[in-house]
Design a protein around this motif. Structure first.
Motif, PDB file in Angstrom:
ATOM      1  N   UNK A 140      47.079   7.100  -0.782  1.00 17.24           N
ATOM      2  CA  UNK A 140      47.076   6.248  -1.965  1.00 17.24           C
ATOM      3  C   UNK A 140      45.999   6.748  -2.915  1.00 17.24           C
ATOM      4  N   UNK A 141      46.284   6.704  -4.216  1.00 20.47           N
ATOM      5  CA  UNK A 141      45.369   7.248  -5.221  1.00 20.47           C
ATOM      6  C   UNK A 141      44.691   6.128  -5.997  1.00 20.47           C
ATOM      7  N   UNK A 142      43.369   6.021  -5.900  1.00 20.85           N
ATOM      8  CA  UNK A 142      42.648   4.988  -6.653  1.00 20.85           C
ATOM      9  C   UNK A 142      42.789   5.178  -8.158  1.00 20.85           C
ATOM     10  N   UNK A 143      42.681   4.070  -8.869  1.00 18.88           N
ATOM     11  CA  UNK A 143      42.693   4.092 -10.328  1.00 18.88           C
ATOM     12  C   UNK A 143      41.280   4.308 -10.867  1.00 18.88           C
ATOM     13  N   UNK A 144      40.273   3.844 -10.101  1.00 19.18           N
ATOM     14  CA  UNK A 144      38.888   3.972 -10.533  1.00 19.18           C
ATOM     15  C   UNK A 144      37.959   3.356  -9.515  1.00 19.18           C
ATOM     16  N   UNK A 145      36.786   2.941  -9.967  1.00 21.74           N
ATOM     17  CA  UNK A 145      35.783   2.322  -9.091  1.00 21.74           C
ATOM     18  C   UNK A 145      35.320   0.999  -9.693  1.00 21.74           C
ATOM     19  N   UNK A 146      34.539   0.253  -8.931  1.00 21.87           N
ATOM     20  CA  UNK A 146      33.956  -0.993  -9.438  1.00 21.87           C
ATOM     21  C   UNK A 146      32.788  -0.724 -10.386  1.00 21.87           C
ATOM     22  N   UNK A 147      32.425   0.550 -10.568  1.00 18.87           N
ATOM     23  CA  UNK A 147      31.411   0.903 -11.548  1.00 18.87           C
ATOM     24  C   UNK A 147      29.984   0.652 -11.084  1.00 18.87           C
ATOM     25  N   UNK A 148      29.061   0.848 -12.012  1.00 19.94           N
ATOM     26  CA  UNK A 148      27.643   0.729 -11.671  1.00 19.94           C
ATOM     27  C   UNK A 148      27.255  -0.682 -11.243  1.00 19.94           C
ATOM     28  N   UNK A 149      28.017  -1.688 -11.668  1.00 16.78           N
ATOM     29  CA  UNK A 149      27.682  -3.065 -11.302  1.00 16.78           C
ATOM     30  C   UNK A 149      27.708  -3.265  -9.793  1.00 16.78           C
ATOM     31  N   UNK A 150      28.592  -2.520  -9.084  1.00 17.06           N
ATOM     32  CA  UNK A 150      28.732  -2.673  -7.636  1.00 17.06           C
ATOM     33  C   UNK A 150      28.303  -1.431  -6.866  1.00 17.06           C
ATOM     34  N   UNK A 151      27.944  -0.366  -7.568  1.00 17.63           N
ATOM     35  CA  UNK A 151      27.548   0.871  -6.890  1.00 17.63           C
ATOM     36  C   UNK A 151      26.170   0.730  -6.270  1.00 17.63           C
ATOM     37  N   UNK A 152      26.001   1.241  -5.064  1.00 18.45           N
ATOM     38  CA  UNK A 152      24.689   1.188  -4.425  1.00 18.45           C
ATOM     39  C   UNK A 152      23.737   2.242  -4.978  1.00 18.45           C
ATOM     40  N   UNK A 153      24.292   3.376  -5.422  1.00 11.25           N
ATOM     41  CA  UNK A 153      23.456   4.438  -5.980  1.00 11.25           C
ATOM     42  C   UNK A 153      24.189   5.134  -7.115  1.00 11.25           C
ATOM     43  N   UNK A 154      23.465   6.007  -7.800  1.00 10.94           N
ATOM     44  CA  UNK A 154      24.018   6.825  -8.874  1.00 10.94           C
ATOM     45  C   UNK A 154      24.003   8.281  -8.447  1.00 10.94           C
ATOM     46  N   UNK A 155      25.156   8.918  -8.458  1.00 10.46           N
ATOM     47  CA  UNK A 155      25.233  10.351  -8.157  1.00 10.46           C
ATOM     48  C   UNK A 155      24.924  11.141  -9.424  1.00 10.46           C
TER      49      UNK A 155
END
Length: 436
Positions: free
Chosen positions: A359-374
């Protein structure tokens, strides 16, 4: 104007630890942070108990355009070293999973350790206090004693060294900003493109509608993705970019918007847009073979029995969802069909769908839910031994602001400790101070 040996900007994990370590090595340290509360990201980490390191930490647990950069700092200050510090302060902790160490009671225990270390080093802390500008002086002694003017909400200060420990963009509601990246660019540093990491993945609403009823279901999986190989410029001289097959054996959690859980957070750091996920919902078990072996004399209806005849536990809602989804492609599969009467090729289809979900994701929950920044400050422009800028002597970058991103499981905290200590020792050595 006050003069300090070290001004550390950012009172998170890396900044607090570096400030304390530098102070204990005889340096006069000022720690500055714009947030009203200290270490809020530490406070909410690890479900409120802070996964403060990992016993099995190695350079292989980190992502970067330069995957070898983290080796020096990690070897200078290891997870065993930080564990010893926790013992020194009498903090009880436990191992939860795969080397992950958590405070027994709360994240405040970790924050208290870092504040105690700062107190031992005589660190002065200005908080809340915003930094408006940082300028390098052009004095004649700049080459031997680099100095910086820092304009803050509490007035100007001059520092021989400036340490940028401002973290990434993750969780803006607790004060995350791009200040560190902007400051790096001001001094001529390249920023490796930023993206949310260790973050839940989302799907198109219409694509995900059939899986919404599974929200709340968790299951151990093997989740994988084909990602660009680490290192800058995988496809040199116009050649095809190299890829690597990344997989994790962890839990997966269905949500109303997509997928979360440790396995998904891990793979999110490697996932690229328009790239499918490969998910085995019963890792280690070939379901098609298991179901065919369970046919003999089995008069139970397939809809009620197929999950119970297997050597792995499958939640009822998940089992029914996959039977329904497979039946759309294989209409001869029926809920009321006795298992013994199911065709082998139909069971093959059901098993393969479960072992090989794509299955192919459309995106992510973004920085609001991200634990870190790559991404972050390009490591090619920093010393791997000291974290000092190669462009501006006396300027250092540590922790999450740098292009070094750890896996889920305590690795990012360990990078904060290791990079912070490498920086503190380097500054102390320059001033002729010895280890405490």
């Amino acid at each position: 104007m006050p003069l300090v040996d070290v001004a550390v900007i950012g009172a998170g994990a890396a900044g607090l630890f570096c400030a304390g370590a530098a102070g204990q090595r005889g340096l006069k340290v000022l720690l500055i942070d714009h947030a009203p509360k200290v270490a809020e990201k530490i406070r909410i980490s690890g479900g409120g108990r802070s996964n403060f390191t990992n016993r099995e930490c190695t350079p292989a647990n980190y992502l970067s355009e330069n995957p070898h950069f983290c080796r020096s700092a990690l070897s200078q200050y290891t997870s065993a070293d930080f564990i010893a510090l926790m013992h020194k302060h009498g903090v009880p902790f436990h191992e939860k999973h795969k080397g992950q160490l958590f405070c027994d009671h709360s994240s405040q225990q970790l924050i208290d350790v870092l504040l105690a270390e700062c107190a031992l080093g005589g660190v002065e802390r200005w908080q809340p206090c915003g930094v408006k500008a940082v300028r390098a002086l052009t004095a004649e002694d700049q080459a031997t004693a680099p100095r910086y003017d820092i304009e803050t909400d509490r007035g100007p200060v001059q520092a021989r060294h400036v340490v940028v420990a401002t973290g990434g963009l993750s969780i803006p509601k607790i004060g995350a900003t791009d200040f560190g990246h902007r400051l790096a660019q001001q001094f001529g540093h390249r920023i490796v493109p930023l993206k949310p990491a260790l973050v839940p993945l989302t799907f198109d609403v219409s694509q995900w509608a059939r899986w919404v009823p599974l929200a709340g279901v968790a299951v151990p999986v093997r989740i994988a993705v084909d990602a660009p190989a680490q290192g800058k410029g995988g496809g040199k001289h116009g050649g095809k970019a190299k890829t690597q097959h990344i997989s994790f054996d962890e839990d997966l959690l269905f949500t109303h918007r997509g997928l979360s859980g440790p396995g998904v957070l891990q793979i999110s750091s490697f996932w690229q847009p328009d790239t499918p996920l490969h998910i085995d919902l019963a890792p280690g078990t070939e379901l098609a073979s298991a179901m065919k072996q369970a046919k003999s004399g089995n008069r139970k209806q397939l809809g009620n029995a197929w999950k119970d005849t297997l050597p792995v536990h499958i939640p009822q809602r998940l089992a029914q969802a996959w039977l329904d989804a497979t039946r759309e492609q294989v209409p001869t599969l029926r809920d009321d069909q006795p298992v013994a009467e199911a065709r082998d090729k139909d069971l093959e289809a059901l098993g393969q769908a479960f072992n090989g979900w794509q299955i192919t994701p459309h995106g992510t929950e973004g920085y609001a839910k991200a634990e870190v920044t790559a991404g972050g400050v390009d490591t090619n422009e920093l010393s791997s031994r000291t974290m000092e800028s190669k462009r501006s002597p006396g300027l250092y970058f540590i922790g999450e602001v740098v292009d070094v991103t750890g896996w889920l499981g305590g690795y990012n905290f360990q990078w904060a400790w290791s990079s912070g200590m490498a920086c503190a020792r380097a500054m102390a050595n320059e001033h002729g101070h010895v280890e405490p």
